[in-house]
Design a protein around this motif. Structure first.
Motif, short mmCIF file in Angstrom:
data_model
loop_
_atom_site.label_atom_id
_atom_site.label_comp_id
_atom_site.label_asym_id
_atom_site.label_seq_id
_atom_site.Cartn_x
_atom_site.Cartn_y
_atom_site.Cartn_z
N ASP A 186 80.28 9.24 110.23
CA ASP A 186 80.23 9.87 108.81
C ASP A 186 81.20 10.98 108.98
OD1 ASP A 186 77.94 8.32 108.43
OD2 ASP A 186 76.31 9.96 108.74
N THR A 187 81.30 11.55 107.57
CA THR A 187 82.05 12.56 107.49
C THR A 187 81.19 13.92 107.04
OG1 THR A 187 84.09 11.45 107.09
CG2 THR A 187 83.92 13.62 106.26
N ALA A 188 81.15 14.98 107.79
CA ALA A 188 80.30 15.91 107.27
C ALA A 188 81.04 17.14 106.37
CB ALA A 188 79.86 16.82 108.75
N GLN A 189 80.55 17.62 105.81
CA GLN A 189 81.03 18.76 104.86
C GLN A 189 80.17 20.05 105.15
OE1 GLN A 189 81.20 17.47 100.53
NE2 GLN A 189 82.20 15.43 101.22
N ILE A 190 81.13 21.02 105.42
CA ILE A 190 80.54 22.43 105.65
C ILE A 190 81.24 23.29 104.55
CG2 ILE A 190 80.64 24.02 107.29
CD1 ILE A 190 79.37 21.84 108.25
N SER A 191 80.24 24.07 103.86
CA SER A 191 80.56 24.82 102.77
C SER A 191 80.29 26.31 103.04
CB SER A 191 79.62 24.41 101.70
OG SER A 191 79.78 23.16 101.17
N PHE A 192 81.23 27.00 102.68
CA PHE A 192 81.27 28.48 102.91
C PHE A 192 81.85 29.28 101.74
CE2 PHE A 192 85.02 27.14 105.01
CZ PHE A 192 85.97 28.07 104.81
N ASN A 193 81.36 30.62 101.51
CA ASN A 193 82.15 31.20 100.60
C ASN A 193 83.35 31.97 101.08
OD1 ASN A 193 80.36 30.91 98.30
ND2 ASN A 193 78.71 32.29 99.10
N GLY A 194 84.52 31.86 100.44
CA GLY A 194 85.66 32.41 100.90
C GLY A 194 86.26 33.43 99.67
N SER A 195 87.42 34.14 100.13
CA SER A 195 88.30 34.66 99.21
C SER A 195 89.50 34.34 99.14
CB SER A 195 88.07 36.32 99.68
OG SER A 195 88.39 36.35 100.99
N ALA A 196 90.04 34.50 98.11
CA ALA A 196 91.48 34.29 97.82
C ALA A 196 92.41 34.98 99.01
CB ALA A 196 92.07 34.60 96.47
N ASN A 197 93.47 34.05 99.57
CA ASN A 197 94.66 34.51 100.58
C ASN A 197 93.93 34.88 101.76
OD1 ASN A 197 96.41 34.40 98.16
ND2 ASN A 197 95.76 36.63 97.51
N ALA A 198 92.70 34.29 101.80
CA ALA A 198 91.95 34.60 103.23
C ALA A 198 92.36 33.13 104.14
CB ALA A 198 90.78 34.65 103.29
N SER A 199 92.07 33.59 105.44
CA SER A 199 92.30 32.16 106.53
C SER A 199 91.06 32.02 107.26
CB SER A 199 93.56 32.48 107.31
OG SER A 199 94.75 32.94 106.75
N ALA A 200 90.75 30.65 107.13
CA ALA A 200 89.46 30.30 108.15
C ALA A 200 90.14 29.51 109.43
CB ALA A 200 88.59 29.43 107.28
#
Length: 197
Positions: free
Chosen positions: A17-31
């Motif tokens: 399977d392919t898992a999808q992780i969702s999170f809130n980010g901001s513009a021009n940021a790096s995860a």
């Protein structure tokens, strides 16, 4: 305040399977995303984020069973004023992965009726021909009822969720930090007893 909530699209996954992780980010940021299994980093990746909900996809393999952990560190631009969140946000979430290849389906063939002092014959096999080790026990059903005995689910026992063994710490917020609030809006309460008439 530095905690970043992560959300998975499913509670349980199957290898492949392919898992999808969702999170809130901001513009021009790096995860910075790390996949951990038994204290070892098996994958790491840097992703540029956008404002709002971001989604990261992970291909799950059978080696990831029974579970892996997704560690995510979100680094915002320094001196940004778009939000009042810390520059560094951190979140972790476990992904439960099932490997169907580890499931055994024993098949027992025996006579419908057994009599005392006579030889009983059994045939034990695995439905798909997988090799297995087994223990065969012949017990009177009445005894099982007296003790309320139930056969244990060995597969669940051997595929329990593993703990995260990754240890990490940092001084990021003490070394590289920024204050984006407005000082003029802060109020000091108290101290009026020192006022001289």
């Amino acid at each position: 305040a530095a905690t970043l909530p992560l959300t998975a699209d499913k509670a349980n996954y199957t290898a492949g399977d392919t898992a999808q992780i969702s999170f809130n980010g901001s513009a021009n940021a790096s995860a910075y995303i790390y996949i951990e299994k038994a204290g070892k980093i098996i994958k790491s990746q840097r992703v540029d984020t956008k404002a709002g909900t971001n989604t990261y996809k992970i291909a799950l393999t059978k080696d990831m069973a029974p579970n892996v952990y997704v560690h995510l560190t979100l680094i915002q631009p320094h001196m940004q004023t778009a939000n009042s969140l810390p520059i560094r946000l951190y979140g972790v979430i476990p992904l439960l992965v099932d490997n169907p290849e580890t499931k055994l389906s024993p098949v027992i063939t025996s006579a419908d009726r057994m009599e005392p002092n006579k030889t009983a014959k059994f045939t034990v096999s695995e439905a798909s021909g997988k090799p297995m080790t087994y223990t065969l026990a012949v017990v009177d059903e009445g005894l099982l009822g007296l003790t309320n005995f139930h056969a244990p689910d060995l597969r669940s026992e051997f595929n329990k969720k593993e703990a995260s063994e990754l240890q990490n710490w940092d001084l990021y917020k003490y070394v590289i930090n920024a204050y984006s609030g407005k000082l003029e809006t802060m109020l000091a309460i108290g101290g009026s007893e020192d006022i001289i008439d």
